[in-house]
Motif scaffolding. Sequence first.
Motif, mmCIF file in Angstrom:
data_model
loop_
_atom_site.group_PDB
_atom_site.id
_atom_site.type_symbol
_atom_site.label_atom_id
_atom_site.label_comp_id
_atom_site.label_asym_id
_atom_site.label_seq_id
_atom_site.Cartn_x
_atom_site.Cartn_y
_atom_site.Cartn_z
ATOM 1 N N PRO A 142 32.001 34.007 46.302
ATOM 2 C CA PRO A 142 32.195 34.984 45.233
ATOM 3 C C PRO A 142 33.357 35.922 45.529
ATOM 4 O O PRO A 142 34.119 36.274 44.636
ATOM 5 C CB PRO A 142 30.872 35.758 45.214
ATOM 6 N N CYS A 143 33.514 36.274 46.795
ATOM 7 C CA CYS A 143 34.596 37.185 47.155
ATOM 8 C C CYS A 143 35.948 36.582 46.812
ATOM 9 O O CYS A 143 36.806 37.228 46.223
ATOM 10 C CB CYS A 143 34.534 37.502 48.646
ATOM 11 N N ARG A 144 36.114 35.320 47.178
ATOM 12 C CA ARG A 144 37.410 34.682 46.904
ATOM 13 C C ARG A 144 37.677 34.573 45.413
ATOM 14 O O ARG A 144 38.791 34.801 44.952
ATOM 15 C CB ARG A 144 37.466 33.304 47.559
ATOM 16 N N VAL A 145 36.638 34.211 44.665
ATOM 17 C CA VAL A 145 36.809 34.087 43.215
ATOM 18 C C VAL A 145 37.159 35.447 42.608
ATOM 19 O O VAL A 145 38.106 35.581 41.834
ATOM 20 C CB VAL A 145 35.534 33.513 42.573
ATOM 21 N N VAL A 146 36.394 36.468 42.976
ATOM 22 C CA VAL A 146 36.623 37.793 42.403
ATOM 23 C C VAL A 146 37.990 38.329 42.814
ATOM 24 O O VAL A 146 38.714 38.919 42.015
ATOM 25 C CB VAL A 146 35.509 38.772 42.834
ATOM 26 N N ARG A 147 38.393 38.089 44.056
ATOM 27 C CA ARG A 147 39.695 38.572 44.504
ATOM 28 C C ARG A 147 40.808 37.940 43.674
ATOM 29 O O ARG A 147 41.717 38.630 43.197
ATOM 30 C CB ARG A 147 39.905 38.224 45.986
ATOM 31 N N ALA A 148 40.721 36.620 43.484
ATOM 32 C CA ALA A 148 41.760 35.936 42.720
ATOM 33 C C ALA A 148 41.805 36.460 41.285
ATOM 34 O O ALA A 148 42.882 36.725 40.741
ATOM 35 C CB ALA A 148 41.509 34.426 42.728
ATOM 36 N N LEU A 156 43.280 39.973 41.271
ATOM 37 C CA LEU A 156 44.732 39.929 41.447
ATOM 38 C C LEU A 156 45.406 39.601 40.128
ATOM 39 O O LEU A 156 46.419 40.198 39.764
ATOM 40 C CB LEU A 156 45.106 38.866 42.495
ATOM 41 N N ALA A 157 44.840 38.638 39.404
ATOM 42 C CA ALA A 157 45.435 38.258 38.121
ATOM 43 C C ALA A 157 45.298 39.398 37.124
ATOM 44 O O ALA A 157 46.245 39.744 36.427
ATOM 45 C CB ALA A 157 44.771 36.990 37.593
ATOM 46 N N ALA A 158 44.093 40.008 37.085
ATOM 47 C CA ALA A 158 43.843 41.036 36.068
ATOM 48 C C ALA A 158 44.681 42.287 36.315
ATOM 49 O O ALA A 158 45.172 42.906 35.378
ATOM 50 C CB ALA A 158 42.358 41.394 36.042
ATOM 51 N N ARG A 159 44.873 42.654 37.579
ATOM 52 C CA ARG A 159 45.589 43.912 37.823
ATOM 53 C C ARG A 159 47.056 43.819 37.436
ATOM 54 O O ARG A 159 47.721 44.829 37.265
ATOM 55 C CB ARG A 159 45.446 44.343 39.285
ATOM 56 N N GLU A 160 47.563 42.599 37.324
ATOM 57 C CA GLU A 160 48.950 42.440 36.901
ATOM 58 C C GLU A 160 49.081 42.414 35.375
ATOM 59 O O GLU A 160 50.181 42.355 34.844
ATOM 60 C CB GLU A 160 49.537 41.130 37.458
ATOM 61 N N MET A 161 47.951 42.418 34.672
ATOM 62 C CA MET A 161 48.021 42.327 33.219
ATOM 63 C C MET A 161 48.534 43.640 32.649
ATOM 64 O O MET A 161 48.303 44.720 33.190
ATOM 65 C CB MET A 161 46.642 42.031 32.629
ATOM 66 N N ASP A 162 49.187 43.505 31.495
ATOM 67 C CA ASP A 162 49.764 44.695 30.874
ATOM 68 C C ASP A 162 48.687 45.697 30.458
ATOM 69 O O ASP A 162 48.955 46.886 30.375
ATOM 70 C CB ASP A 162 50.597 44.290 29.649
#
Lengths: 307, 384, 335
Positions: free
Chosen positions: A183-189, A192-198
């Motif tokens: 779960p940690c790896r999934v949530v981290r990935a 990471l994707a979400a924090r780059e969203m506008d």
Amino acid sequence: MTAGAVETPRPDAAPEAARARAQSILAANLRDFLANRLAVGSAAVVLLFAAMAVFAPLIAPHDPYASDLFRRLQPPGWMEGGEWAYPLGCDALGRDILSRAIYGARVSMTIGVAVMLVAAVVGMLAGLAAGYRRGMTDVVIARVVDVLLGFPYLILAIGLMAVMGPGLGNIVLALAIKEWVLPCRVVRAETLAAREMDYVEAARALGASQRHIMLREILPNVLSPLVVVSTFRMATIIIMEASLSFLGLGVQPPVPSWGSMVADGRQFLIGAWWVSTFPGVMILLLVLAINLASQGLRDAFDPRLRR
Amino acid sequence: MTAPLLAIRDLRTWFHTRQGVVKAVDGVDLDVMPGECLGVVGESGSGKSVTFLSVLGLVKPPGRVEAGRVIFGGRDLAKLPPDELRALRGRDIAITLQDALTALNPALRVEEQIVETILAHDRDLPPGRGRSAAARAKALEMLRLVGIPDAERRMHDYPHQFSGGMRQRVMITIALACRPKLLIADEPTTALDVTVQAQVLALIARMRRALGMSVVLISHNLGVVARYCDRIALMYAGQVVETGPTRAVIAAPYHPYTQGLLRSMPLLSDPDRPIQPIDGQVPDLIDLEPECRFLPRCPRAAEICRQPVPLLPMGDARLAAVDPAADSNEGARISARLAAVDPAADPNEGARISARLAAVDPAADPNEGARISARLARCVRAAA
Amino acid sequence: MTAGMAQTGPLVAVRGLRKHYDLRRGLRRFTEDARAHTVHALDGVSFDIARGETLGVIGESGCGKSTLGRTVLRLLEPTAGTVSFDGADLAGLDAAAMKALRRRMQIVFQDPYASLNPRRTVEQIVGLGLAIHARPSPTRLRELVAEMLGRVGLSPAHMQRYPHQFSGGQRQRIGIARALIVEPDFVVCDEPVSALDVSIQAQILALLEELKRAFDLTYLFISHDLAVVGHISDRIAVMYLGQIVELGPARRLLQTPAHPYTQALLEAVPRVDAEAQDHRPLGGDVPSPLKPPPGCRFHTRCPHATAQCRSIAPEHRTVAPGHHVACHLYEGGPA
């Protein structure tokens, strides 16, 4: 020739007319899930097992601990020498296999759900922290994850159980120590994707707090994949618990557990196959149902992972 | 009149989705003449890409070509056996896609990808041992031709080692490796910067002249098409709404959509000109009424627009799916251009046409009249 | 501008702004050479934006124009240089003052899909700024959101819907509503119409123009589309590889571009309103911002490049009132 991807035209050109009502992604996903008959059926089976665990005392025809040596290795009801009061027969101590199998669901479900929840919560927090804060937090968590992934799961659990000693709490701990990694790896990935969203940038531009961004903007977007991966892992957890109990490192006798029941019947496999087989079938049924249900969840909640 | 290299007649490609049937292409007629550059312009969802994927038989489920004929070099592509159609693709008709990075195989060197195409399609290669060497030489020659500097060394690179513009060149090289008669360039420059876009478009224009091929340039950018194409076809919601010589269409568009598009574009030569947007949005392509698809957004909508709209000839090889009744002058102009409409084809059809076109002038060129009436009949049939 | 405040000086003043990205991640920071892994996204950018003005920024991908917009808003920390907003140096502000200032400077994004959180309703998205700064009652918030949605051409009935239920153009309207509901003075428009179809593009452009008049806004309008920038801007800055190569009044810059790069850009734009010009497209690609060329950064593609261009970076020179260009061709007065 290089001619591959054909873009299917999106039918969302004018969503106005088609869907007048507000509908969240969650609702749409749930509708998709409910439309998947195999998945819904499997989920029903899982719920059945859960109900069996909760209401075991009401369902079980006999006391799972009561041994009657006259019924030692009594065959199932439909076989010669069997009787329908003990439909799945009795074990080496003359205990009712059906009742023990029903009680065994308690151990499997409890440990499966407990480990899954602990792992999901720990994994989510660690993954959010690593993905959102990045920097040293991420480096440290990533190293721990790498190290844990390097250990073979069963051997790690055996080692831990040997050190900590048996007991329900210790099993949960021994499994959760490694289980949170996925779960940690999934949530981290996903983080990471979400924090780059506008939209995260937009919230920052409006002066939103870090707490708001993590809990309101990012978290809702990582929950679906977290649920999907967690339910999927529950099957593995149940198998792990059964393996530990089979090896005698899990729940201690006389508490009925499918794994230890299979182990108990090992030596009578030729003459009294039912002692091992029925608890084995229980494991198979539950694990299969969880897998199918979680596949349905995945298809509905995380369409990117399909196929 | 020369025969078109590619003729598309009443093409309908629909996508059968869970929400319903998306009529992505719905009754498209287009001709591509030998050696010409046809620009196909439309917004997303207008069906411009799907039209040409249908031509090549590359539409994937849930999409299906429901009706229509595609005639290439006198042969009906629908009647070709699959292996002949496959041979035709790449050899006679080539396509380049918008996203060169995903269209090229990332695991193969550029050279291998070009040589592969040449080996698969080129009939002029010497047989036997010299075959692959000849293909290799041909690949190098093509790479040089499309202006890849240091081609000899670069042909051993992988696609990701090229910049966006160079990748698009590589894809054009592969497409042109067998000197096709028709190149379909699907948004070849959308992902590129302006200066690189100019390079790639100039390259396509140069190669067209050098190889004497026809080019279909699919683009959402009216400016790109205006600069590089002889003829233009505007698509809206799965249909062609206007087609004609590029200059003429842009100078004096007939269709309200074309007019609106031109009025809504900021112009470099007159930056302070107020822009007038077209209101509303593209219709949902599910559950369409038979009426004109631009109707909800059209500033000149009238009652007659509720009926199916045929493409009407506007003279000078221009067709526009406008309603003659909307503007009396326009109607008169059409009527003046139309010669003898043949009412014998089908009584209803003839009646419909004659009802639409008030006064037909019988004095014009009889051949033109016959051609127009044939076309009209087909259009009306298609729309019905 | 809020009434009563000093109306002198530029609203935004940017001086020597630099933003370098270190591409080395994690432990590689200790094992790799810094120079080979530093992207020079912005390299010494200076300009003013007057109150009520629209400054257009044009450039190709990788020129740093998006980084510029985000650094001006201090969504990114600059490596060097200063940004002043209404006289206050942003770097000198504490967290509380910065948060208060956020209300006055907003941003509209390019991608109508990535810019709206798919899990939040339109009311939550548009109302966020109010919830942070004005903190009205839930009923009042709903009223204000409804009013704002009306201003951008959406129905208040859309409030409880989610972003995926809207088309690209409608989503862009939602993004604009989110930025404008806090009544900012300054809005960075980062390619707001680039992802939209032509007919929708015009709708959004017209909306931005209308809102600018209605709310007395100042825009920094970033785009790669010269015609769009030319239409909406009062002045235009042309960027190449992290630097402004030319800055001048919009009409003048489009009609008499001074820098060879601006000239090439203008020539390369395919237009509907001009006869097919016989032009020679600019050769080559934009060099990597990882290692920008020495001297004038455009010299690798410039048809007029000399030995001087290859070694010495040109200073900004004034070729006409308000029209500056960084090019050696204009040494010693206007050419």
